[in-house]
Motif scaffolding. Structure first.
Motif, PDB file in Angstrom:
ATOM      1  N   ARG A  30       0.971  -1.130   0.042  1.00 28.02           N
ATOM      2  CA  ARG A  30       0.033  -0.088   0.011  1.00 28.02           C
ATOM      3  C   ARG A  30       0.941   1.200   0.047  1.00 28.02           C
ATOM      4  O   ARG A  30       2.100   1.017  -0.216  1.00 28.02           O
ATOM      5  CB  ARG A  30      -0.996   0.023   1.309  1.00 28.02           C
ATOM      6  CG  ARG A  30      -1.687  -1.321   1.595  1.00 28.02           C
ATOM      7  CD  ARG A  30      -3.150  -1.353   0.374  1.00 28.02           C
ATOM      8  NE  ARG A  30      -3.699  -0.458   0.401  1.00 28.02           N
ATOM      9  CZ  ARG A  30      -5.093  -0.298   1.316  1.00 28.02           C
ATOM     10  NH1 ARG A  30      -5.145  -1.410   1.910  1.00 28.02           N
ATOM     11  NH2 ARG A  30      -5.642   0.856   1.139  1.00 28.02           N
ATOM     12  N   ALA A  31       0.498   2.221   0.157  1.00 25.02           N
ATOM     13  CA  ALA A  31       1.011   3.636   0.188  1.00 25.02           C
ATOM     14  C   ALA A  31       2.106   3.760   1.173  1.00 25.02           C
ATOM     15  O   ALA A  31       1.994   3.027   2.173  1.00 25.02           O
ATOM     16  CB  ALA A  31       0.202   4.845   0.124  1.00 25.02           C
ATOM     17  N   GLY A  32       2.989   4.745   1.159  1.00 28.55           N
ATOM     18  CA  GLY A  32       4.053   4.845   2.206  1.00 28.55           C
ATOM     19  C   GLY A  32       4.383   5.884   2.813  1.00 28.55           C
ATOM     20  O   GLY A  32       5.362   6.030   3.490  1.00 28.55           O
ATOM     21  N   ILE A  33       3.586   6.962   2.620  1.00 27.11           N
ATOM     22  CA  ILE A  33       3.738   8.287   3.141  1.00 27.11           C
ATOM     23  C   ILE A  33       2.840   8.420   4.554  1.00 27.11           C
ATOM     24  O   ILE A  33       1.851   8.399   4.411  1.00 27.11           O
ATOM     25  CB  ILE A  33       3.570   9.379   2.365  1.00 27.11           C
ATOM     26  CG1 ILE A  33       4.728   9.442   1.069  1.00 27.11           C
ATOM     27  CG2 ILE A  33       3.574  10.883   2.847  1.00 27.11           C
ATOM     28  CD1 ILE A  33       6.077   9.857   1.811  1.00 27.11           C
ATOM     29  N   TRP A  64      -3.552   3.459 -11.850  1.00 24.66           N
ATOM     30  CA  TRP A  64      -2.086   3.262 -11.590  1.00 24.66           C
ATOM     31  C   TRP A  64      -1.233   1.958 -11.819  1.00 24.66           C
ATOM     32  O   TRP A  64      -2.154   0.992 -11.442  1.00 24.66           O
ATOM     33  CB  TRP A  64      -1.679   3.944 -10.271  1.00 24.66           C
ATOM     34  CG  TRP A  64      -1.561   5.155  -9.994  1.00 24.66           C
ATOM     35  CD1 TRP A  64      -1.702   6.195 -10.911  1.00 24.66           C
ATOM     36  CD2 TRP A  64      -0.766   5.844  -8.735  1.00 24.66           C
ATOM     37  NE1 TRP A  64      -1.712   7.311 -10.308  1.00 24.66           N
ATOM     38  CE2 TRP A  64      -0.986   7.434  -9.078  1.00 24.66           C
ATOM     39  CE3 TRP A  64      -0.516   5.361  -7.673  1.00 24.66           C
ATOM     40  CZ2 TRP A  64      -0.715   8.237  -7.959  1.00 24.66           C
ATOM     41  CZ3 TRP A  64      -0.006   6.302  -6.730  1.00 24.66           C
ATOM     42  CH2 TRP A  64      -0.329   7.638  -6.734  1.00 24.66           C
ATOM     43  N   LEU A 115      10.613  11.929  -3.031  1.00 26.03           N
ATOM     44  CA  LEU A 115       9.653  11.321  -4.064  1.00 26.03           C
ATOM     45  C   LEU A 115       9.604  12.667  -5.320  1.00 26.03           C
ATOM     46  O   LEU A 115       9.841  13.603  -4.995  1.00 26.03           O
ATOM     47  CB  LEU A 115       8.250  11.354  -3.389  1.00 26.03           C
ATOM     48  CG  LEU A 115       7.896   9.925  -2.770  1.00 26.03           C
ATOM     49  CD1 LEU A 115       8.921   9.560  -1.736  1.00 26.03           C
ATOM     50  CD2 LEU A 115       6.484   9.702  -2.256  1.00 26.03           C
ATOM     51  N   TYR A 142       6.923  13.495  -8.188  1.00 24.61           N
ATOM     52  CA  TYR A 142       5.689  13.461  -8.613  1.00 24.61           C
ATOM     53  C   TYR A 142       5.617  14.087  -9.941  1.00 24.61           C
ATOM     54  O   TYR A 142       5.880  15.404 -10.178  1.00 24.61           O
ATOM     55  CB  TYR A 142       4.538  14.164  -7.910  1.00 24.61           C
ATOM     56  CG  TYR A 142       4.073  13.548  -6.614  1.00 24.61           C
ATOM     57  CD1 TYR A 142       2.933  12.538  -6.302  1.00 24.61           C
ATOM     58  CD2 TYR A 142       4.950  13.532  -5.512  1.00 24.61           C
ATOM     59  CE1 TYR A 142       2.523  11.834  -5.138  1.00 24.61           C
ATOM     60  CE2 TYR A 142       4.703  13.147  -3.892  1.00 24.61           C
ATOM     61  CZ  TYR A 142       3.407  12.372  -4.091  1.00 24.61           C
ATOM     62  OH  TYR A 142       3.142  11.688  -2.817  1.00 24.61           O
ATOM     63  N   LEU A 148       5.116   8.486 -10.559  1.00 21.29           N
ATOM     64  CA  LEU A 148       5.619   8.962  -9.359  1.00 21.29           C
ATOM     65  C   LEU A 148       6.762   7.960  -9.086  1.00 21.29           C
ATOM     66  O   LEU A 148       6.460   6.840  -9.063  1.00 21.29           O
ATOM     67  CB  LEU A 148       4.419   8.489  -8.355  1.00 21.29           C
ATOM     68  CG  LEU A 148       5.005   8.514  -6.794  1.00 21.29           C
ATOM     69  CD1 LEU A 148       5.377   9.768  -6.460  1.00 21.29           C
ATOM     70  CD2 LEU A 148       3.544   8.309  -5.884  1.00 21.29           C
ATOM     71  N   SER A 163       8.714   6.506  -5.954  1.00 13.93           N
ATOM     72  CA  SER A 163       8.945   6.416  -4.526  1.00 13.93           C
ATOM     73  C   SER A 163       9.858   5.607  -4.171  1.00 13.93           C
ATOM     74  O   SER A 163      10.499   4.949  -5.132  1.00 13.93           O
ATOM     75  CB  SER A 163       7.511   6.210  -3.762  1.00 13.93           C
ATOM     76  OG  SER A 163       7.631   6.243  -2.547  1.00 13.93           O
ATOM     77  N   ARG A 210      11.248   2.248  -1.024  1.00 16.85           N
ATOM     78  CA  ARG A 210      10.881   1.430  -0.100  1.00 16.85           C
ATOM     79  C   ARG A 210      11.749   1.412   0.886  1.00 16.85           C
ATOM     80  O   ARG A 210      11.756   1.558   2.384  1.00 16.85           O
ATOM     81  CB  ARG A 210      10.319   0.144  -0.515  1.00 16.85           C
ATOM     82  CG  ARG A 210       8.994  -0.288  -1.087  1.00 16.85           C
ATOM     83  CD  ARG A 210       7.970   0.345   0.088  1.00 16.85           C
ATOM     84  NE  ARG A 210       6.501   0.363  -0.749  1.00 16.85           N
ATOM     85  CZ  ARG A 210       6.026   1.508  -0.642  1.00 16.85           C
ATOM     86  NH1 ARG A 210       6.646   2.653  -0.617  1.00 16.85           N
ATOM     87  NH2 ARG A 210       4.844   1.409  -1.206  1.00 16.85           N
ATOM     88  N   ARG A 241       9.671   2.078  -5.393  1.00 10.27           N
ATOM     89  CA  ARG A 241       8.297   1.841  -5.503  1.00 10.27           C
ATOM     90  C   ARG A 241       7.778   2.912  -6.615  1.00 10.27           C
ATOM     91  O   ARG A 241       8.306   4.058  -6.511  1.00 10.27           O
ATOM     92  CB  ARG A 241       7.314   1.801  -4.449  1.00 10.27           C
ATOM     93  CG  ARG A 241       5.970   1.977  -4.631  1.00 10.27           C
ATOM     94  CD  ARG A 241       5.342   0.335  -4.760  1.00 10.27           C
ATOM     95  NE  ARG A 241       4.055   0.526  -4.680  1.00 10.27           N
ATOM     96  CZ  ARG A 241       3.386  -0.552  -5.254  1.00 10.27           C
ATOM     97  NH1 ARG A 241       3.879  -1.508  -6.067  1.00 10.27           N
ATOM     98  NH2 ARG A 241       1.933  -0.745  -5.222  1.00 10.27           N
ATOM     99  N   TYR A 263       5.029   4.365  -9.920  1.00  2.00           N
ATOM    100  CA  TYR A 263       4.002   4.139 -10.429  1.00  2.00           C
ATOM    101  C   TYR A 263       3.642   5.051 -11.816  1.00  2.00           C
ATOM    102  O   TYR A 263       4.456   6.117 -11.859  1.00  2.00           O
ATOM    103  CB  TYR A 263       2.804   4.571  -9.539  1.00  2.00           C
ATOM    104  CG  TYR A 263       2.576   4.159  -8.271  1.00  2.00           C
ATOM    105  CD1 TYR A 263       1.964   3.079  -7.911  1.00  2.00           C
ATOM    106  CD2 TYR A 263       3.349   4.534  -7.329  1.00  2.00           C
ATOM    107  CE1 TYR A 263       1.943   2.562  -6.523  1.00  2.00           C
ATOM    108  CE2 TYR A 263       3.238   4.592  -5.914  1.00  2.00           C
ATOM    109  CZ  TYR A 263       2.434   3.183  -5.672  1.00  2.00           C
ATOM    110  OH  TYR A 263       2.449   2.527  -4.227  1.00  2.00           O
ATOM    111  N   PRO A 293      -4.841   7.360  -4.596  1.00  2.00           N
ATOM    112  CA  PRO A 293      -3.336   7.581  -3.801  1.00  2.00           C
ATOM    113  C   PRO A 293      -2.554   8.641  -3.980  1.00  2.00           C
ATOM    114  O   PRO A 293      -1.639   8.650  -3.279  1.00  2.00           O
ATOM    115  CB  PRO A 293      -3.024   6.059  -4.179  1.00  2.00           C
ATOM    116  CG  PRO A 293      -3.424   5.912  -5.846  1.00  2.00           C
ATOM    117  CD  PRO A 293      -4.839   6.492  -5.584  1.00  2.00           C
ATOM    118  N   THR A 294      -2.917   9.554  -4.848  1.00  2.82           N
ATOM    119  CA  THR A 294      -2.228  10.509  -5.413  1.00  2.82           C
ATOM    120  C   THR A 294      -1.693  11.378  -4.259  1.00  2.82           C
ATOM    121  O   THR A 294      -0.404  11.822  -3.971  1.00  2.82           O
ATOM    122  CB  THR A 294      -2.815  11.532  -6.593  1.00  2.82           C
ATOM    123  OG1 THR A 294      -3.374  10.556  -7.063  1.00  2.82           O
ATOM    124  CG2 THR A 294      -1.534  12.136  -7.394  1.00  2.82           C
ATOM    125  N   ALA A 353      -1.631  10.514  -1.012  1.00 10.35           N
ATOM    126  CA  ALA A 353      -1.106   9.834   0.149  1.00 10.35           C
ATOM    127  C   ALA A 353      -1.818   9.899   1.398  1.00 10.35           C
ATOM    128  O   ALA A 353      -1.395  10.043   2.342  1.00 10.35           O
ATOM    129  CB  ALA A 353       0.594   9.911   0.311  1.00 10.35           C
TER     130      ALA A 353
END
Ligand code: PHB
Length: 408
Positions: free
Chosen positions: A49-52, A190, A204, A206, A215, A217, A219, A225, A227, A298-299, A301
């Protein structure tokens, strides 16, 4: 009577971050809880899932005393990069609003919370089937299910928290003439990858170009990660590694703009986009929290952060409600217990939900290309982008929203 039958103050459906954080914070206040979850511990831990995390989300993890590794394994990001047609602009969160965000994947948040709940002897039933919630409009709500061994189980509670994710079964217990479902869909999705390579950039990125959004990102030190915008019907297998990286590199504006770090792709998935709000978030002795009540693209976060802000608003109201139940049960003739604290929770939570819906929708449209739009739309988008990045007020608007607003 079933073998797993028992009584607690609060029964929780769903062991994602919203359900587990609620269970832990209630326990800190002397309120007992039991959790049921359809998936296995391993399956949730595996799901990307997202990470922020916004600062208040990090504070909750730290204050909950769950031995979270957010401050040791997570990374503080004091800003982020917005890129348009290969030209980059850094948004300096610290300088603009005095706050940072943390990169710490949601599945690690889940792992920290699940580990703490189990270590503290919290009741949890993984891999259950046929979960049903009964009597939310009575004073005896309960959850029934079959446990992982197929034995029937039952949790009797004073209140049920529905934290059962975006395909929530609990949400449907709010009658249709009480509930309003607000939603909008998007004509894109995405394409997400995990790849074995060190971070392309420290923060990150964008990015938007004439072929849409990407995007970059991270891990950890060796996994990234990423997208990019795709058609919702895309089959991930139709995209080769080379085609994926070439496309993302193109959105970034070529290797002179940012040299993408490439490496073996270890996961490819297509994520649908949707915005959804359930109003009210409570009915009788049921309260919803997290994705069960709202979904954001998810944009921005915002998904996990909204789930945690729900929990922040919910826990004191649950305590108020349970205290009311305990007082009433000490009286000679039982008096009805007011669910007004839960309705107050819904109103407070929804104010923030709509702010996050707005930000997620706005930033999604700022950075994505609609499939059928013409050149006017892209040039107007460029104008909007310049208005944000070219002014300290525009940058501060982005920074304040992205990092979670100064007021909760
Ligand atoms: C992620 O790292 O998965 C991520 C980060 C920021 C977003 C969405 C996803 O806006």
């Amino acid at each position: 009577m079933s073998e797993n039958s028992n009584r607690v103050d609060v029964g929780i459906v769903g062991a994602g971050p919203a359900g587990l954080m609620t269970a832990l914070l209630l326990k800190r206040r002397g309120i007992s809880a039991a959790v049921v979850e359809r998936r296995s511990h391993a399956e949730i831990h595996r799901t990307q899932r997202a990470g922020i995390l916004e600062a208040p989300t990090v504070d909750m993890l730290v204050d909950a005393d769950v031995d979270s590794r957010v401050l040791t394994a997570g990374h503080e990001h004091e800003g982020t990069v917005l890129s348009f047609d290969g030209v980059q602009h850094r948004i300096d969160f610290q300088k603009l609003v005095g706050r940072s965000v943390w990169l710490y994947p949601q599945n690690e948040v889940f792992h920290d919370l699940a580990t703490a709940w189990i270590r503290e002897g919290g009741q949890i039933h993984w891999s259950v089937t046929d979960v049903e919630v009964h009597g939310v409009d009575s004073h005896e709500p309960r959850i029934t299910f079959f446990d992982a061994d197929g034995k029937p189980g039952q949790i009797d509670a004073e209140l049920i928290v529905g934290a059962d994710g975006s395909r929530s079964m609990c949400r449907r217990l709010i009658p249709e003439d009480v509930r309003t479902d607000y939603f909008t869909s998007y004509p894109f999705a995405w394409f997400g990858i995990l790849c074995e390579a060190p971070p392309t950039a420290p923060e990150l990125i964008y990015a938007n170009s004439e072929v849409g959004f990407a995007l970059i990102s991270q891990r950890n030190a060796s996994v990234q990660r990423m997208y990019f915008q795709c058609d919702p019907d895309t089959d991930p297998e139709d995209w080769s590694e080379q085609a994926i990286f070439d496309h993302i590199q193109h959105v970034l504006g070529g290797p002179e703009a940012v040299a993408l770090k490439r490496g073996p792709i270890i996961e490819k998935t297509v994520l649908p986009f949707r915005s959804y709000v359930c109003d009210p978030m409570t009915y009788g002795r049921l309260a919803l929290a997290g994705d069960a009540a709202h979904t954001v693209p998810p944009t921005g976060a915002k998904g996990l952060n909204l789930a945690f802000s729900d929990v922040r608003a919910l826990v004191p109201r649950v305590e108020e409600f349970i205290n009311g139940v305990k007082e009433a049960s000490g009286t000679m003739s039982p008096v009805p217990v007011s669910t007004e604290p839960l309705q107050r929770y819904s109103r407070t939570a929804l104010d923030r939900v709509w702010k996050a819906q707005n930000f997620s929708y706005w930033v999604t449209n700022l950075l994505h290309r609609q499939p059928d739009e013409g050149e006017f739309a892209q040039r107007r988008r460029r104008g909007e982008f310049d208005a944000i990045t070219g002014s300290v007020h525009g940058q501060a608007y982005f920074a304040d929203s992205y990092t979670g607003w100064s007021t909760s």
